[in-house]
Design a protein around this motif. Sequence first.
Motif, PDB file in Angstrom:
ATOM      1  N   ASP A  17       0.971  -1.202   0.017  1.00 56.03           N
ATOM      2  CA  ASP A  17       0.160  -0.073  -0.011  1.00 56.03           C
ATOM      3  C   ASP A  17       0.828   1.022   0.178  1.00 56.03           C
ATOM      4  O   ASP A  17       2.295   1.076  -0.407  1.00 56.03           O
ATOM      5  CB  ASP A  17      -0.721   0.068   1.185  1.00 56.03           C
ATOM      6  N   ASP A  39      -3.561   5.239  -1.428  1.00 56.52           N
ATOM      7  CA  ASP A  39      -3.900   3.794  -1.385  1.00 56.52           C
ATOM      8  C   ASP A  39      -5.136   3.650  -2.656  1.00 56.52           C
ATOM      9  O   ASP A  39      -6.180   4.242  -2.390  1.00 56.52           O
ATOM     10  CB  ASP A  39      -4.552   3.186  -0.052  1.00 56.52           C
ATOM     11  N   TYR A  43      -6.763  -1.185  -0.248  1.00 55.75           N
ATOM     12  CA  TYR A  43      -5.466  -1.347   0.243  1.00 55.75           C
ATOM     13  C   TYR A  43      -5.345  -0.128   1.268  1.00 55.75           C
ATOM     14  O   TYR A  43      -6.010   0.980   1.300  1.00 55.75           O
ATOM     15  CB  TYR A  43      -4.704  -1.194  -0.985  1.00 55.75           C
ATOM     16  N   ALA A 160      -4.118  -5.900   3.475  1.00 55.02           N
ATOM     17  CA  ALA A 160      -4.855  -5.817   2.062  1.00 55.02           C
ATOM     18  C   ALA A 160      -5.941  -7.003   2.127  1.00 55.02           C
ATOM     19  O   ALA A 160      -7.054  -6.749   1.484  1.00 55.02           O
ATOM     20  CB  ALA A 160      -3.994  -5.820   0.784  1.00 55.02           C
TER      21      ALA A 160
END
Length: 246
Positions: A17, A39, A43, A160
């Motif tokens: 990220d 991001d 994420y 994630a």
Amino acid sequence: MAGTGDVVVLLHSSVGDRRMWDPQWQALLDAGYRVMRCDFRGYGETPAPLQPNNDADDVLALLDEVGIERATVVGSSYGGRVALELAARWPGRVDALVLLSAGSPAHEPTEELDAFDEAEEALIDADDLDGAVDLNVRTWLGPDASEDTRQKVRVMQRHAYEVQLAVDEEFDQLEVEVDLGAIESRALVVAGKHDLGYFRQVATDLADRLPRARLVELPWAGHLPSLERPDETTELIVKFLAERDG
């Protein structure tokens, strides 16, 4: 976003990220740039999408929202794919590209890449997120990555998965036809010797296809050079930006 001067946008890999750019952040600020990192949906601190979306559209909307007309875009892996789409669809918005082991909207995945995707999906379906994280670390980090770097990737990848699995349905990206021949900006294309064949081939092809591209092959690198040898990769990026400024 911080700093003043010409804008540099950092787009992260799908195994990380925006924190993956920690090693480059201060160096780019010290070099006199206004730096932005975000991001993608699903994420870091951005929730997973609740409907189909397009990440290049999102980046353009973010640039518009903060009043950025033109920027250099640095993309790692999937972030490089988004950077290519951004530069092809809106060439007037991108001053230059730095593509670190970039994916490409114009290149079909190889059997090797498909096999990785299948192995990752099988581990996730089996609720073995630790195994899926380890698979990503083994696949995407080259031999020079430190244990601290490997742990950082583990943390980002695990997060994630948790963000993406928090929604009931996974949505595919909205596909847009992309003509890489429309790209006008100069580009630094970086490939790692220890990366998967797909990404090495994409780098070679991009260097041939883009009229203002230069290919740099790193004999020590895997798929994430900005994390594996951050100082060397940062120097490469800053020198490229200085050439543009000159």
